[in-house]
Scaffold this motif. Structure first.
Motif, mmCIF file in Angstrom:
data_model
loop_
_atom_site.group_PDB
_atom_site.id
_atom_site.type_symbol
_atom_site.label_atom_id
_atom_site.label_comp_id
_atom_site.label_asym_id
_atom_site.label_seq_id
_atom_site.Cartn_x
_atom_site.Cartn_y
_atom_site.Cartn_z
ATOM 1 N N ASP A 134 22.655 10.695 12.581
ATOM 2 C CA ASP A 134 22.959 10.820 14.002
ATOM 3 C C ASP A 134 22.225 12.025 14.586
ATOM 4 O O ASP A 134 22.052 13.053 13.924
ATOM 5 C CB ASP A 134 24.462 11.004 14.217
ATOM 6 C CG ASP A 134 25.260 9.765 13.851
ATOM 7 O OD1 ASP A 134 24.664 8.675 13.799
ATOM 8 O OD2 ASP A 134 26.479 9.891 13.616
ATOM 9 N N ALA A 135 21.847 11.909 15.853
ATOM 10 C CA ALA A 135 21.184 13.022 16.527
ATOM 11 C C ALA A 135 22.138 14.200 16.670
ATOM 12 O O ALA A 135 23.344 14.029 16.872
ATOM 13 C CB ALA A 135 20.696 12.578 17.907
ATOM 14 N N LEU A 136 21.585 15.397 16.558
ATOM 15 C CA LEU A 136 22.379 16.603 16.749
ATOM 16 C C LEU A 136 22.597 16.858 18.231
ATOM 17 O O LEU A 136 21.727 16.582 19.052
ATOM 18 C CB LEU A 136 21.663 17.813 16.141
ATOM 19 C CG LEU A 136 21.478 17.832 14.628
ATOM 20 C CD1 LEU A 136 20.630 19.027 14.228
ATOM 21 C CD2 LEU A 136 22.825 17.884 13.926
ATOM 22 N N PRO A 137 23.764 17.386 18.596
ATOM 23 C CA PRO A 137 23.941 17.816 19.985
ATOM 24 C C PRO A 137 22.913 18.889 20.330
ATOM 25 O O PRO A 137 22.486 19.655 19.469
ATOM 26 C CB PRO A 137 25.355 18.398 19.997
ATOM 27 C CG PRO A 137 26.033 17.791 18.815
ATOM 28 C CD PRO A 137 24.959 17.613 17.785
ATOM 29 N N GLY A 138 22.514 18.931 21.562
ATOM 30 C CA GLY A 138 21.547 19.950 21.962
ATOM 31 C C GLY A 138 20.673 19.469 23.093
ATOM 32 O O GLY A 138 20.954 18.455 23.723
ATOM 33 N N ALA A 155 27.108 25.502 16.651
ATOM 34 C CA ALA A 155 25.844 25.477 17.386
ATOM 35 C C ALA A 155 24.740 26.176 16.611
ATOM 36 O O ALA A 155 23.598 25.699 16.547
ATOM 37 C CB ALA A 155 26.021 26.127 18.757
ATOM 38 N N SER A 156 25.074 27.311 15.988
ATOM 39 C CA SER A 156 24.062 28.064 15.257
ATOM 40 C C SER A 156 23.621 27.329 13.996
ATOM 41 O O SER A 156 22.448 27.372 13.617
ATOM 42 C CB SER A 156 24.577 29.465 14.904
ATOM 43 O OG SER A 156 25.657 29.408 13.987
ATOM 44 N N LYS A 157 24.541 26.633 13.343
ATOM 45 C CA LYS A 157 24.169 25.874 12.142
ATOM 46 C C LYS A 157 23.272 24.688 12.512
ATOM 47 O O LYS A 157 22.353 24.336 11.758
ATOM 48 C CB LYS A 157 25.419 25.400 11.409
ATOM 49 C CG LYS A 157 26.251 26.535 10.810
ATOM 50 C CD LYS A 157 25.503 27.323 9.759
ATOM 51 C CE LYS A 157 25.428 26.581 8.441
ATOM 52 N NZ LYS A 157 24.802 27.416 7.372
ATOM 53 N N ALA A 158 23.529 24.078 13.656
ATOM 54 C CA ALA A 158 22.650 23.000 14.120
ATOM 55 C C ALA A 158 21.261 23.536 14.422
ATOM 56 O O ALA A 158 20.243 22.906 14.090
ATOM 57 C CB ALA A 158 23.254 22.323 15.346
ATOM 58 N N ALA A 159 21.201 24.714 15.039
ATOM 59 C CA ALA A 159 19.899 25.323 15.334
ATOM 60 C C ALA A 159 19.147 25.627 14.045
ATOM 61 O O ALA A 159 17.922 25.461 13.959
ATOM 62 C CB ALA A 159 20.094 26.596 16.156
ATOM 63 N N GLU A 161 19.416 23.967 11.230
ATOM 64 C CA GLU A 161 18.924 22.692 10.701
ATOM 65 C C GLU A 161 17.612 22.287 11.373
ATOM 66 O O GLU A 161 16.696 21.770 10.719
ATOM 67 C CB GLU A 161 19.960 21.584 10.901
ATOM 68 C CG GLU A 161 21.085 21.580 9.892
ATOM 69 C CD GLU A 161 21.767 20.222 9.824
ATOM 70 O OE1 GLU A 161 21.182 19.226 10.299
ATOM 71 O OE2 GLU A 161 22.886 20.168 9.284
ATOM 72 N N ARG A 162 17.525 22.488 12.667
ATOM 73 C CA ARG A 162 16.298 22.105 13.369
ATOM 74 C C ARG A 162 15.094 22.868 12.834
ATOM 75 O O ARG A 162 13.995 22.316 12.718
ATOM 76 C CB ARG A 162 16.462 22.351 14.873
ATOM 77 C CG ARG A 162 17.471 21.440 15.543
ATOM 78 C CD ARG A 162 17.429 21.578 17.058
ATOM 79 N NE ARG A 162 18.503 20.822 17.672
ATOM 80 C CZ ARG A 162 19.665 21.321 18.044
ATOM 81 N NH1 ARG A 162 19.909 22.619 17.880
ATOM 82 N NH2 ARG A 162 20.597 20.566 18.584
ATOM 83 N N LEU A 163 15.290 24.151 12.508
ATOM 84 C CA LEU A 163 14.196 24.937 11.938
ATOM 85 C C LEU A 163 13.762 24.375 10.588
ATOM 86 O O LEU A 163 12.567 24.318 10.282
ATOM 87 C CB LEU A 163 14.637 26.398 11.772
ATOM 88 C CG LEU A 163 14.882 27.195 13.054
ATOM 89 C CD1 LEU A 163 15.327 28.611 12.701
ATOM 90 C CD2 LEU A 163 13.626 27.243 13.919
ATOM 91 N N VAL A 164 14.736 23.972 9.785
ATOM 92 C CA VAL A 164 14.407 23.414 8.472
ATOM 93 C C VAL A 164 13.571 22.154 8.625
ATOM 94 O O VAL A 164 12.534 21.982 7.959
ATOM 95 C CB VAL A 164 15.702 23.122 7.676
ATOM 96 C CG1 VAL A 164 15.376 22.404 6.368
ATOM 97 C CG2 VAL A 164 16.459 24.415 7.389
#
Length: 345
Positions: A134-138, A155-159, A161-164
């Motif tokens: 599923d897409a991450l909120p953001g 929110a910070s953990k989702a951010a 993940e995007r970097l990874v």
């Protein structure tokens, strides 16, 4: 395999290091303020350690040291994070976002594989079946902007993940849910985060919680999570590019959780109030302060009903989480009583 584990002195990091050592891997633990690395049994591990600060570029090391560490390992497992729910945005960014960027830079310098430990709750305030795809909120076309997060931690953990996902390393992501004690014994070596709120509720110092009638909690045993990370690490060839829920997959109704607490004569079963009817201003002064400072930080989890799918992890590993119904919750509570964290009858 030569493995560097960040956050090695933490609850999950320590148990992970123990299991990696038992599996025959050469493990280095990155520590910050606490130099001692222990498994969940509380026994210190005989393990190589490095001291560094993930919030700093190169972890605060000189360039030569940074290069040496990068070349000395095959896999970086990034456990280090702040899991508090009451921090400022800058604090979350420094550790849970910039810290990921700095860890990725180390992995890229040494061409290491990268196994990132996130959280299942990067899904935000969603209910129903939650897939790792599923897409991450953001913000952005690849995300789900209409869905928000319950707190800055999510929110910070989702951010992170995007970097990874945007990095050049070979990566995989593990997403635990609410990590609690050992499956067989309920044992846990440190009582923080969720347990702090649980103690206030059980002892009757916070007597009301806003909750949805269909709210659920996904409690997952620490040993299932730690062993799951080991399995992903050992199968990076197949796991690469994948995200894996390390969850119970058996949502426990909030009403059942409250009932388990109330089944002990010395504890107070919390009154579950609909969010629309709950008014923290109506609480007595002490309870209002305790709710605001501790229990209220976790209130959103009593108002959600996510069903995390662990299909990808089962396909990779051939295993899932054992049953985590009321009997398991009683084992968790019994351990808290046995070690004095909660009062005996």
């Amino acid at each position: 395999m030569r493995i560097l584990v960040t956050g090695a002195a933490g609850l999950l990091g320590g148990e992970l290091c123990k299991r990696l050592l038992e599996a025959g891997h050469a493990v280095t633990g990155l520590v910050h303020r606490n130099p001692t690395i222990c498994g969940n049994d509380g026994q210190a591990l005989a393990i190589d350690t490095l001291t560094g600060d993930i919030s700093q570029p190169r972890f605060g090391w000189e360039a030569e040291r940074f290069a040496e560490v990068a070349q000395a390992h095959d896999l970086l497992i990034h456990c280090a994070a702040t899991v508090r729910f009451d921090l400022a945005e800058d604090d979350y960014r420094a550790v849970n976002v910039d810290g990921v960027a700095h860890a990725l830079a180390l992995a890229e310098a040494g061409e290491m594989d990268f196994l990132h430990i996130s959280t299942a709750y990067v899904c935000g305030i969603r209910n129903g079946t939650i897939s790792v795809n599923d897409a991450l909120p953001g913000n952005g076309p690849e995300n789900a902007p209409e869905i928000g997060f319950a707190n800055g931690y999510e929110a910070s953990k989702a951010a992170g993940e995007r970097l990874v996902r945007a990095s050049s390393v070979r990566w995989a992501i593990a997403r635990p849910s609410i990590v609690v004690g050992d499956y067989e014994t309920g044992a846990i070596r440190q009582f923080d985060t969720t347990y702090a709120a649980f103690k206030l509720i059980a002892e009757g110092r916070v007597r009301q919680m806003p909750a949805r009638a269909d709210g659920t909690l996904d409690f997952v045993p620490l040993d299932h999570v730690a062993q799951g990370i080991v399995l992903i690490a050992e199968r990076m060839e197949d796991a690469a590019g994948g995200t894996y829920h390390l969850v119970s997959g058996q949502p426990l109704p909030v009403t059942a959780f409250a009932g388990a607490i109330g089944s002990y004569p010395q504890f107070h079963e919390p009154r579950l109030v609909t969010p629309e009817e709950f008014d923290p201003a109506s609480l007595q002064a002490l309870e209002r302060r305790l709710y605001k400072r501790v229990a209220g930080l976790y209130a959103s989890y009593f108002q959600r009903d996510p069903h995390f799918s662990d299909t990808e992890f089962r396909n990779l590993s051939g295993r899932g989480c054992p049953p985590t119904g009321p009997a398991y919750i009683h084992r968790l509570i019994d351990h808290c009583i046995a070690v004095g964290f909660l009062p005996a009858a």
